[in-house]
Write a protein that holds these residues in place. Structure first.
Motif, PDB file in Angstrom:
ATOM      1  N   ASP A 262       0.859  -1.179   0.000  1.00 12.73           N
ATOM      2  CA  ASP A 262       0.000   0.000   0.000  1.00 12.73           C
ATOM      3  C   ASP A 262       0.901   1.236   0.000  1.00 12.73           C
TER       4      ASP A 262
ATOM      5  N   GLY B  71       0.712   3.970   1.410  1.00 17.12           N
ATOM      6  CA  GLY B  71       0.912   4.531   2.736  1.00 17.12           C
ATOM      7  C   GLY B  71       1.983   3.801   3.521  1.00 17.12           C
ATOM      8  N   GLU B  72       2.137   2.509   3.288  1.00 16.95           N
ATOM      9  CA  GLU B  72       3.158   1.713   3.973  1.00 16.95           C
ATOM     10  C   GLU B  72       4.527   1.814   3.313  1.00 16.95           C
TER      11      GLU B  72
ATOM     12  N   ASP C 275      -9.341  -1.868   5.634  1.00 18.85           N
ATOM     13  CA  ASP C 275      -8.594  -1.241   4.538  1.00 18.85           C
ATOM     14  C   ASP C 275      -7.206  -1.847   4.380  1.00 18.85           C
TER      15      ASP C 275
ATOM     16  N   VAL D  47      -4.566  -1.962   6.142  1.00 13.23           N
ATOM     17  CA  VAL D  47      -3.410  -1.258   6.709  1.00 13.23           C
ATOM     18  C   VAL D  47      -3.649  -1.128   8.209  1.00 13.23           C
TER      19      VAL D  47
ATOM     20  N   ASP E  70       4.317  10.229   6.919  1.00 13.98           N
ATOM     21  CA  ASP E  70       2.914  10.604   7.064  1.00 13.98           C
ATOM     22  C   ASP E  70       2.134   9.386   7.556  1.00 13.98           C
TER      23      ASP E  70
ATOM     24  N   ARG F 164      -2.720   7.693   6.958  1.00 11.22           N
ATOM     25  CA  ARG F 164      -3.409   6.483   6.481  1.00 11.22           C
ATOM     26  C   ARG F 164      -3.693   5.522   7.631  1.00 11.22           C
ATOM     27  N   PHE F 165      -2.920   5.629   8.723  1.00  8.08           N
ATOM     28  CA  PHE F 165      -3.002   4.660   9.814  1.00  8.08           C
ATOM     29  C   PHE F 165      -3.695   5.222  11.056  1.00  8.08           C
TER      30      PHE F 165
ATOM     31  N   ARG G  93      -9.930   7.214  11.570  1.00  9.15           N
ATOM     32  CA  ARG G  93     -10.446   7.041  10.203  1.00  9.15           C
ATOM     33  C   ARG G  93     -11.725   6.212  10.156  1.00  9.15           C
TER      34      ARG G  93
ATOM     35  N   THR H 124     -14.242   8.923   6.791  1.00 11.54           N
ATOM     36  CA  THR H 124     -13.321   8.480   5.746  1.00 11.54           C
ATOM     37  C   THR H 124     -13.861   7.233   5.047  1.00 11.54           C
TER      38      THR H 124
ATOM     39  N   GLY I  97      -6.238   0.057  -0.381  1.00 12.80           N
ATOM     40  CA  GLY I  97      -5.550   0.939  -1.319  1.00 12.80           C
ATOM     41  C   GLY I  97      -5.017   0.180  -2.531  1.00 12.80           C
TER      42      GLY I  97
END
Length: 447
Positions: free
Chosen positions: A72, A74-75, A380, A382, A426, A429-430, A434, A439, A444
């Motif tokens: 993902d 975000g990861e 999601d 994550v 950032d 995402r985690f 959320r 959200t 993702g």
């Protein structure tokens, strides 16, 4: 060390509990161990409590992949950092981790899969990762004796593998050598809360005062948080894995298509598992409460899953599992020290057949052993890595089967999150909120 680690495995970490520690970590998987590693680097006193054994659950039962590929977005930045840390750790511990940069190969049977691979390379380019698309001919050349009709592949040469049930206990021993206190067979029953802040934990062996608590309890996190009025939509799925007898090397790294996945092992065999999204999903009270939230993952990630009417007795989402308890009584964490589910042998039989069809010169691989593990996940796919609504508590859970590889980088991030240091990534995402702030919750663009 016998594998898999179970609740009769010898206790290796049995340090006396302190009256006080700067940080208490709940959970002795790779996330908890590596968070302790980086907190000790900062000079904080750390106590890690594990209800069963270090790496007894998913951190010792996973595939052993250390991959950037297919993550993902975000990861991905944290995973790039994690790979760099893995390399540093390997330089320090040598073969004790089983770490090798032998590459990851995703195999495509359809043009649609190839398009998905091509789309994901946008993310690899953004982080200067050496991912590339392979043609059918290039793919066949990388896999000795393969006859499967793969149209091509996605390949990242810098990705790696390690031996989970060796690596995590080895790192735990190093953390202990660096001054952390590690205690197995020590369930944390509850937080000690005063004026809305966690000021300690109550374990089955007594209370520990602290300034911060990190919850890295994997599949048990939802149950623990619910005891304190915090709700997260975390569930678990059964993943089945087997180790083959030694075999000729067909590829030195890790590879997967929709039918099977494999990783070369240090003992000359392969770890093999169903490819794609084939898992066993147990229907329990938490699953029913979260069903609406999981519709997107059911369609995308678990489309080949087998649904079972109930989890085994003692599992976090079993119908009979106690949801409320007092601090002076035994808890579900003591009743089930280690989740040790029976593997789905039928699914593994299909893997053996698919492997034999793809590599006919090798025949059907003979299995040395097989095991199951419960992957903790969120809808999601994550994790939650964030401060909790209870001050002094940080949540790090729901790694969704991706925790082993990203563990070192995530440990560094969590340590800085706890201490107010520079996280460097950032984490939006985690975030915990959320699931309640409107959200849209969906997986993702990962592979």
């Amino acid at each position: 060390m016998t594998f898999p680690i179970h609740d009769r495995s010898p206790i290796r970490f049995n340090a006396p509990l302190p009256a006080r520690s700067d940080v208490v970590i709940i959970g002795g998987g790779v996330i908890g161990v590596m968070t302790a590693w980086f907190l000790r680097q900062k000079g904080l006193s750390v106590t890690l409590c594990e209800k069963g054994r270090i790496a007894g659950e998913q951190s010792g039962r996973n595939w052993g992949w250390v991959r950037q590929q297919g993550r993902d977005p975000g990861e991905l930045p944290i995973m790039v950092e994690s790979l760099a840390i893995w390399k540093q750790l390997a330089a320090e511990f040598g073969d004790g981790l089983g770490f090798r940069q032998t590459g990851v190969l995703y195999l495509a049977k359809t043009d649609r899969e190839m398009q998905g691979f091509e789309d994901w390379t946008e993310h690899s380019r953004a982080h200067q990762i050496d991912t590339r698309l392979l043609t059918a001919a290039e793919t066949a050349a990388m896999l000795k004796g393969a006859v499967a009709p793969w149209k091509g592949a996605l390949y990242t040469a810098s990705d790696a593998r390690a031996e989970p049930w060796l690596a995590v206990p080895t790192l735990a021993a190093a953390v202990e050598d660096r001054g952390a206190i590690l205690r197995e067979a020590c369930a944390v029953r509850a937080l000690d809360i005063a004026a809305g802040r966690a000021i300690g934990v109550v374990t089955e062996h007594g209370r520990i005062a602290c300034d911060h608590v990190v919850l890295a309890a994997g599949a048990w996190s939802r149950l623990f948080l619910a005891r304190h009025g915090i709700s997260i939509p975390q569930l678990s799925v059964l993943a089945s894995v087997a180790a083959t007898e030694p075999m000729p090397e067909i590829f030195p790294g890790n590879a997967a298509d929709d039918d099977f996945a494999f990783r070369r092992r240090a003992d000359g065999g392969y770890s093999i598992a169903p490819g794609g999204s084939e898992h066993d999903f147990f229907l329990g009270p938490d699953a029913f409460r979260s069903l609406g939230t999981y519709l997107s993952i059911l369609k995308k990630e678990w489309r080949s899953s087998t649904f079972r009417p109930m989890a085994p007795k003692g599992f976090p989402d079993a119908w009979s599992t106690k949801r409320r308890w007092s601090e002076d009584e035994a808890t579900p964490f003591e009743a089930a020290r280690i989740l040790n589910p029976a593997p789905n042998l039928k699914a593994l039989g299909k893997v053996q057949d698919a492997f034999a069809k793809a590599f006919p010169s090798l025949g059907r691989p003979k299995l040395k052993t097989a095991w199951g593990g419960m992957i903790d996940t969120l809808p999601d796919v994550v994790p939650i890595v964030d401060h909790a609504p209870i001050s002094g508590l940080t949540i790090a859970t729901g790694m969704s089967g991706h925790g082993f590889g990203i563990g070192p980088g995530m440990g560094r991030v969590i340590a800085d999150l706890v201490t107010g240091g520079h996280v460097g990534h950032d984490l939006g995402r985690f975030r915990f909120a959320r699931f309640t702030d409107g959200t849209k919750i969906a997986p993702g663009p990962s592979l």
